[in-house]
Write an enzyme that holds these catalytic residues in place. Structure first.
Site, mmCIF file in Angstrom:
data_model
loop_
_atom_site.group_PDB
_atom_site.id
_atom_site.type_symbol
_atom_site.label_atom_id
_atom_site.label_comp_id
_atom_site.label_asym_id
_atom_site.label_seq_id
_atom_site.Cartn_x
_atom_site.Cartn_y
_atom_site.Cartn_z
ATOM 1 N N GLU A 226 0.713 -1.294 0.249
ATOM 2 C CA GLU A 226 -0.026 0.012 0.073
ATOM 3 C C GLU A 226 0.777 1.310 0.064
ATOM 4 O O GLU A 226 0.462 2.213 0.629
ATOM 5 C CB GLU A 226 -1.091 -0.033 1.022
ATOM 6 N N GLU A 335 -5.460 -7.866 -0.792
ATOM 7 C CA GLU A 335 -6.209 -7.433 0.268
ATOM 8 C C GLU A 335 -7.584 -6.941 0.100
ATOM 9 O O GLU A 335 -7.708 -6.048 -0.856
ATOM 10 C CB GLU A 335 -5.583 -6.406 1.237
#
Length: 423
Positions: A226, A335
């Site tokens: 991320e 995710e």
């Protein structure tokens, strides 16, 4: 009777035309052209059991790691595997036992997500009775159990900042720390040796992960995930694309070459901020450093986004799926989830409609999807009722079951042995 020359010529011409007509078949009104048969385009799969290492980061990977790469890539052509972070440890309402996914469907997930954060935490002194060391042992035990079941292990790393080692969130750092933390761990930086020591700890744990026959257990590792957001200290606002690539490459080279770790597949896992293939690859370290092309995405599937958000998430997966097809890499949704709490309700059809569309539309090939954990250990009181994956008794259990049993979804009961190359 005398016949004029004109009449003789006319009669001769009629006889000639009549003769030609009787000797030749009639011309059809239109010419029938036989149809051109175009053979169907057959997609040639360049990946074989003999050349698989040439597409991997580590040409010296263990046989089990090679088989995992091959089988995950092949799986993505027809199915996506389902997984969850901390599936063997954290549960809805903190109830222990089998995985929450098995409670819901009758079968375990394929993917177990874990985190190196507690393993590399400064509080982990490696002694019995130390809570952090206890967590390390628990993670190792879970990894081995998952492997023995035929599951796949994937690790993220919420590595703490190098100054005080208190947090991995950028908001917990001063402005100066935000601006200097990432650069400080690069080669030549003031905290580079600190970073190598953390990688040494990871190497020690990964090299200790062994199956029943002494074979090393493969894992997927996604460092600095991320990175396109700004919530972690390695986020896009705190390091340049070149800095990020340098850190990623160093991490891979150090574990693979310096430490001799050969049971890791490496994942590149941005969040969902990109809008095209170019922006997805803006911090990409290169094909020789990445096995798995991932995306974390919660935002596009949030409440109120509906089918539009689902289609948008699918279009983003399409970029990495197409690139993975071209480069012979694994594509994954590393995710996702929608967390249900005491104040946040389920989204109707989130699993069976919205997410399934995201993972399957437009001929994408996604090898796995991973949900975040249920009932995190830090939650207290009613917060332990928070969940990403529903269980029996929750209002959206049927939605999840329908999703998990769809034709392209795979739980542990429907996958081949992922650690053996097919004959």
């Amino acid at each position: 009777m005398k016949i004029s020359n004109f009449k003789i010529a006319t009669i001769s011409l009629l006889i000639l035309l009549s003769s030609c007509s009787s000797d030749s078949p009639s011309k059809p009104d239109s010419v029938v052209v036989p149809p051109v048969v175009v053979p169907p385009i057959v997609e040639t799969d360049v990946l074989t059991t003999t050349n698989v290492r040439t597409y991997m980061v580590d040409a010296n990977a263990t046989n089990e790691t090679v088989a995992l790469f091959y089988n995950l890539k092949k799986l993505g052509k027809t199915k996506f595997a389902i997984g969850q972070q901390d599936a063997l440890n954290y549960f809805y309402n903190n109830v222990s036992g089998t995985t929450d996914i098995k409670k819901s469907t009758g079968f375990d997930p394929v993917i177990l997500g874990s985190d190196f954060e507690r393993i590399t935490a400064k509080e982990n002194d490696g002694t019995e009775g130390n809570w952090w060391y206890g967590e390390q042992k628990k993670i190792i035990t879970d990894t081995k159990e998952a492997y023995s079941k035929g599951m796949i292990n994937i690790f993220c790393w919420h590595v703490r900042e190098p100054f005080n080692e208190k947090s991995f969130y950028a908001n917990d750092l001063s402005a100066t720390e935000k601006a200097t933390a990432f650069k400080s761990i690069l080669p030549g930086g003031s905290n580079h040796d600190w970073y190598k020591a953390k990688l040494d700890k990871i190497a020690a744990v990964v090299s200790s992960l062994k199956g029943a026959n002494g074979e090393l257990i493969p894992i997927i590792f996604r460092p600095f995930h991320e990175f396109d957001g700004n919530w972690f200290w390695w986020g896009a606002s705190y390091c340049s694309p070149d800095d990020y690539k340098t850190a990623f490459k160093f991490t891979v080279d150090y574990l693979k070459n310096t430490k001799g770790i050969h049971n890791i597949l490496y994942s590149f896992s941005p969040d969902n901020s990109y809008t095209n293939e170019s922006s997805y690859l803006s911090r990409y370290p290169g094909d020789t450093y990445v096995d798995v092309l991932g995306m974390d995405n919660y935002g596009d599937l949030a409440s109120g986004k509906g089918q539009t958000g689902s289609n948008l998430a699918n279009s983003k997966l399409k970029y990495l799926s197409d690139y993975a097809k071209t480069k012979v890499k694994i594509a994954a949704m590393t995710e996702t989830g929608w967390q249900v709490t005491s104040t946040t309700s389920p989204i109707s059809g989130w699993f069976s409609n919205l997410l399934y569309n995201t993972l399957t539309a437009n001929d994408i090939q996604i090898s796995f999807v991973m949900f975040w954990n249920n009932g995190n250990y830090k939650d207290t009181g009613s917060a332990k009722s928070n969940y990403y994956v529903p269980v029996p008794g929750t209002s959206n259990i049927d939605d999840f079951k329908e999703f998990a049993l769809k034709p392209k979804a795979a739980l542990l009961n429907t996958i081949p042995n992922m650690y053996v190359l097919p004959q």
